[in-house]
Design an enzyme around this catalytic site. Structure first.
Site, PDB file in Angstrom:
ATOM      1  N   CYS A  71       5.547   1.837  -1.420  1.00  0.00           N
ATOM      2  CA  CYS A  71       5.040   2.810  -2.392  1.00  0.00           C
ATOM      3  C   CYS A  71       5.815   2.656  -3.689  1.00  0.00           C
ATOM      4  O   CYS A  71       7.026   2.418  -3.669  1.00  0.00           O
ATOM      5  CB  CYS A  71       5.193   4.229  -1.852  1.00  0.00           C
ATOM      6  SG  CYS A  71       4.400   5.458  -2.925  1.00  0.00           S
TER       7      CYS A  71
ATOM      8  N   CYS B 230      11.238  10.944   1.249  1.00  0.00           N
ATOM      9  CA  CYS B 230      10.262  10.141   1.980  1.00  0.00           C
ATOM     10  C   CYS B 230      10.820   8.773   2.333  1.00  0.00           C
ATOM     11  O   CYS B 230      11.343   8.065   1.470  1.00  0.00           O
ATOM     12  CB  CYS B 230       9.002   9.999   1.131  1.00  0.00           C
ATOM     13  SG  CYS B 230       7.829   8.816   1.798  1.00  0.00           S
TER      14      CYS B 230
ATOM     15  N   SER C  95      -4.850  12.571   0.353  1.00  0.00           N
ATOM     16  CA  SER C  95      -3.688  13.361  -0.036  1.00  0.00           C
ATOM     17  C   SER C  95      -2.914  12.616  -1.117  1.00  0.00           C
ATOM     18  O   SER C  95      -2.486  11.485  -0.912  1.00  0.00           O
ATOM     19  CB  SER C  95      -2.804  13.575   1.193  1.00  0.00           C
ATOM     20  OG  SER C  95      -1.631  14.234   0.811  1.00  0.00           O
TER      21      SER C  95
ATOM     22  N   SER D 121       0.269  16.934  -2.449  1.00  0.00           N
ATOM     23  CA  SER D 121       1.637  17.163  -1.961  1.00  0.00           C
ATOM     24  C   SER D 121       2.409  17.811  -3.088  1.00  0.00           C
ATOM     25  O   SER D 121       2.832  17.133  -4.020  1.00  0.00           O
ATOM     26  CB  SER D 121       2.311  15.836  -1.600  1.00  0.00           C
ATOM     27  OG  SER D 121       1.710  15.300  -0.479  1.00  0.00           O
TER      28      SER D 121
END
Ligand code: SF4
Length: 346
Positions: free
Chosen positions: A114, A121, A197, A220
């Site tokens: 990502c 995360c 999401s 989120s």
């Protein structure tokens, strides 16, 4: 000289039909191949038994089927399944099957790694290597559908794009994958059972609204106070809450669809009444639902789940303000399959 073979699933049905007419064959062969590829998820040309051997040889000459492979499947005590999925170039992503009493949900990845850097995360620690192709997203869903039928005796019922990656940073491929998933010539699932999401990319939320998408949107959020959100989701400095809110207002004005917020409450970060009040204020412009998600610590332990009292404060205040709220217990913690834990750790 050997020419590089093309990934056949990058072709539309029309292009496949065109390939056959260019070869002096009938266009409907393209329909037959398309059905094998997308409805029957064929992994090789050999299984396409309603085509002649010569036609299969011709396909073999020009194309490859870049199918994913489930390299490793882990099962949690609570029934959750995590797949380590190997892509045609050797890279690996993860997807998760989450079973509950009456539904099976697939949590799928949209990117390898990502490019965003949410502090809580595990995926953020893997740098973004590439976007997934539509077929690689589709294949994750098919693999989980098969596992759901095998282990739970029922088809997959829901899909969430909450695995690795920011789906709106790979928007075109996510949309193409959803087209295939919802098409009667694909899996035929209802778009209402699919949730994308996002961590909140305002420009793309507006684009989704303009494109008239029919799947659900979840954001989120984790904090409705800029300073705090930027400290845990640094890209918030660029995509601020004001921009995010404005894009969500745009989304609601066009779609009239309720907005879901994903929200984790961490001790010492966002667990005060001020944080709750800011959340209420942020989401009251449209019908909203807040999912309070249990946090699963990643190695460094900097983020800790807030107390039950803090969670209750959120639940009570949101309910008093007419906002739907659910508390989501995480699943698959023992196999690192829970929210925020996907990091190709095996
Ligand atoms: S939470 Fe989502 S957007 Fe943020 S780093 Fe992890 S995968 Fe990327």
């Amino acid at each position: 000289m050997e020419t590089k073979k093309k990934d056949i699933r990058a072709l539309t049905k029309e292009q496949l039909r065109g390939f056959f007419t260019d070869q002096g064959d009938k266009a409907f062969r393209g329909n037959q191949v398309y059905e094998w590829l997308w409805q029957k998820s064929a992994h090789s040309f050999d299984v396409m038994t309603n085509l002649s051997k010569d036609t299969r040889k011709l396909l073999e000459e020009f194309f490859v089927i870049n199918h994913i492979r489930v390299d490793q499947m882990q099962r949690s005590k609570d029934g959750t399944i995590k797949n380590a999925v190997r892509l045609h170039d050797g890279l690996v992503v993860e997807s998760v099957l989450i079973p509950t009493a009456n539904r099976t949900t697939a949590c799928v990845s949209s990117q390898v790694g990502c490019s965003l850097d949410c502090k809580f995360c595990a995926t953020a620690r893997l740098k973004r290597m590439r976007n997934l192709n539509p077929d690689e997203i589709y294949d994750q869903v098919v693999a989980i559908d098969n596992e759901s039928r095998l282990y739970f005796d029922r088809p997959l019922s829901n899909i969430v794009f909450m695995g690795m990656g920011e789906p709106l940073m790979n928007y075109n491929n996510v949309l193409k994958a959803i087209d295939k998933i919802t098409s009667p010539t694909g899996l035929g699932m209802s778009p209402r059972r699919i949730t994308v999401s996002t961590s909140g990319v305002p420009k793309m939320i507006k684009k989704m609204a303009d494109d008239g998408v029919r799947f659900n949107l979840a954001v989120s959020l984790h904090s409705a106070i800029d300073e705090i959100r930027t400290s845990i989701m640094p890209f918030n400095a660029t995509f601020t809450l004001t921009d995010l809110r404005e894009s969500l207002q745009y989304w609601y004005a066009r779609t009239k669809s309720r907005i879901t917020y994903e929200y984790v409450v961490w001790e010492g970060i966002n667990d005060t009444q001020k944080d709750v009040d800011a959340l209420v204020d942020f989401c009251k412009f449209a019908p909203s639902k807040v999912n309070l998600i249990e946090y699963n610590p990643i190695d460094d332990g900097k983020f800790r789940q807030a107390s039950n009292a803090a969670l209750e404060r959120y639940v009570d205040t949101l309910e008093q303000n007419g906002i739907v709220v659910t508390v989501r217990r995480s699943r698959g913690k023992d196999i690192d399959a829970a929210c925020g834990q996907l990091a190709n750790k095996r």
